[in-house]
Design an enzyme around this catalytic site. Structure first.
Site, mmCIF file in Angstrom:
data_model
loop_
_atom_site.group_PDB
_atom_site.id
_atom_site.type_symbol
_atom_site.label_atom_id
_atom_site.label_comp_id
_atom_site.label_asym_id
_atom_site.label_seq_id
_atom_site.Cartn_x
_atom_site.Cartn_y
_atom_site.Cartn_z
ATOM 1 N N GLU A 321 1.051 -1.019 0.268
ATOM 2 C CA GLU A 321 0.272 0.000 -0.027
ATOM 3 C C GLU A 321 0.911 1.091 0.098
ATOM 4 O O GLU A 321 0.395 1.953 -0.542
ATOM 5 C CB GLU A 321 -0.871 -0.189 1.225
ATOM 6 N N ALA A 322 1.966 1.247 0.579
ATOM 7 C CA ALA A 322 3.030 2.860 0.409
ATOM 8 C C ALA A 322 3.574 3.007 -0.830
ATOM 9 O O ALA A 322 3.096 4.134 -1.366
ATOM 10 C CB ALA A 322 4.250 2.295 1.080
#
Length: 506
Positions: A321-322
């Site tokens: 998700e980064a």
């Protein structure tokens, strides 16, 4: 616009009492650590600034002393709003002791809310968070007794319920990090393992009249336009780091070009997962992996990337998700970084993809589950881990796999002749009558017609219409002694209960 080049200490001296600070970065990737060090040093000498409010999309820290952990001094911080707190243990303790207000919202929600604040929109309207502890009817993300701010509300459109997350109305300073700055204040991020939310935070701060301060490694004459990630029109001050110990690529790595795509690590560079419960779980989860786009959560799911590379299994794309797409997501305090990524985009963009149903599957951690199949991964007594991207991902992905050991704290096992033996049982049961916080709603999952599976080292369960159902058991494991006796409730037992595949235990 002419940006000023200043020292970290000069930047810290600008921050007044009661200021609102938006912190960029992901764990320690793209974190302006020298700025936090300077703020801490000023406070220790002068007792100023005081009563800061901190906004963080995710954990900004290394699980010990760096990042926002540096600001965990009584009187320095008044409030924290964050998507994840597990790598900020010092601030966690202050929330638990009610020295500061604490609020936890889904990571993707805060990322997108930063974008919407920058565009002067009236907040973020989304289904993400319904029927969980961030739903305003069940706490609204307030995580201690002194947290009174109302951050969201229920709204309806076309007969459907949504949550409106209210926009931030003030950001005085955005503290960001890049690789290079040029004479026009343009910022590149080519050495960063994640870009996180640098652009959207800068836009939000600028729109609210705040000051954007960016810590960089190098100042150059020009940066090619396509390499600019935060344009100079959004940047007010630049700090050239005085010591690279404040500018490490991740919490555990000074710099690896294969994390930022500047080189490629050879095949087999991922460490081999050692034998034990984690390997058994990863191998069983691997059997569910399908061609498509996949998210692996922090913790136990990270092992799937290692066994997939080891087995040479291809045909799927892993994401974290980064903002990393492709390659192999890293683990532990390097979570958020990716080995050999195909692309690195901003975090809010990847959550747009997630919320839009872009994922084929998601493999996430298993901490506590109740008889209905509800899950808590966010709060355990004094440890307030936070939901991170868990709610965003679980409420938008058709196939979900929650993986983890069956019990915790002290579990020891061995595999002998293809059979699993429990040598010492964990002292903490994970399957409980009641869970402490609702991070995943089984009722909501059924409404969305999601497929849900629970994978442990000794058994597999599925969320079915009739309830949580045991479907597989490991060879060598006794149903009553090793499974039922270590649950606080009795699950349904599938009529076709079978053994887990033998090759997992070879």
């Amino acid at each position: 616009m002419k940006q000023q080049i200043i020292t970290a200490q000069a930047a810290a001296d600008m921050i007044g009492d009661g200021a609102v600070i938006a912190a960029g970065g992901f764990i320690m990737s793209a974190v302006a650590d020298e700025l936090y060090h300077a703020i801490e040093q000023r406070f220790l000498k002068t007792q100023h600034p005081q009563n800061l409010s901190l906004l963080s999309v995710t954990s900004v820290g290394d699980g010990a002393d760096r990042g926002l952990n540096r600001l965990a001094h009584k009187g320095l911080v008044k409030k924290l709003v964050a998507g994840h707190l597990n790598l900020m243990p010092k601030l966690q303790k202050m929330i638990f002791s009610e020295d500061i207000e604490g609020y936890n919202l889904p990571q993707g929600v805060i990322a997108q809310l930063m974008r919407d604040v920058g565009a002067n929109r009236p907040g973020l309207v989304t289904h993400i968070g319904l029927s969980t502890f961030v739903d305003p009817r069940y706490g609204g993300g307030q995580i201690n007794g002194i947290s009174k701010d109302v951050l969201n509300e229920i709204v309806s459109f076309d007969g459907k319920e949504y949550i409106r997350y209210k926009p931030f109305d003030r950001i005085d300073f955005a503290l960001l990090r890049g690789t290079r700055a040029d004479k026009n204040g343009n910022i590149s991020m080519e050495k960063e393992a994640a870009m996180a939310d640098a652009l959207s935070i800068a836009q939000a701060c600028h729109a609210l009249g705040g000051k954007v301060i960016v810590q960089v490694e190098e100042i150059v004459d020009d940066i090619a336009p396509h390499d600019v990630r935060v344009p100079g029109i959004l940047v007010d001050y630049i700090v050239k780091t005085s010591d690279m110990k404040f500018h490490t690529q991740t919490a555990a790595c000074d710099y690896n070009p294969a994390y930022s795509g500047q080189s490629r690590a050879p095949k087999g560079a991922m460490p081999v997962l050692e034998s034990g419960a984690r390997r058994i779980i990863a191998l069983r989860a691997l059997k569910e992996l399908q061609p498509g786009i996949v998210n692996l959560g922090i913790g136990m799911p990270e092992g799937i990337a290692a066994v997939a590379e080891e087995k040479g299994i291809e045909g799927f794309t892993l994401t974290v998700e980064a903002g990393g797409i492709g390659g192999s997501p890293l683990s532990g305090v390097e979570f958020g970084a990716t080995l050999n990524p195909e692309a690195i985009i901003f975090q809010h963009q990847l959550f747009d993809f997630y919320h839009g149903g872009g994922l084929t599957q998601a493999f996430l951690g298993l901490a506590e589950a109740d008889p209905q199949g509800n899950i808590n991964v966010s709060k355990f007594g004094p440890r307030i881990a936070g939901c991170g991207g868990f709610i965003c991902i679980t409420q938008a992905t058709p196939k979900l796999y929650f993986i983890g050991t069956f019990t915790a704290k002290g579990l020891k096992e061995e595999v002998v002749d293809g059979k699993l033996r429990i040598l010492t049982e964990g002292s903490i049961k994970k399957f409980k009558k009641d869970i402490e916080q609702l991070t995943f709603s089984a009722k909501r999952a059924k409404e969305l017609k999601q497929e849900v599976m629970f994978i442990t080292e000794r058994c597999v369960l599925e969320l079915r219409d009739e309830g949580l159902t045991l479907t597989e058991i490991a060879p060598g494991v006794d149903l009553e002694r090793d499974i039922i006796a270590n649950m606080e409730f009795r699950p349904l037992i599938a009529e076709d209960l079978k053994e887990m595949d033998a090759d997992i235990f070879s």
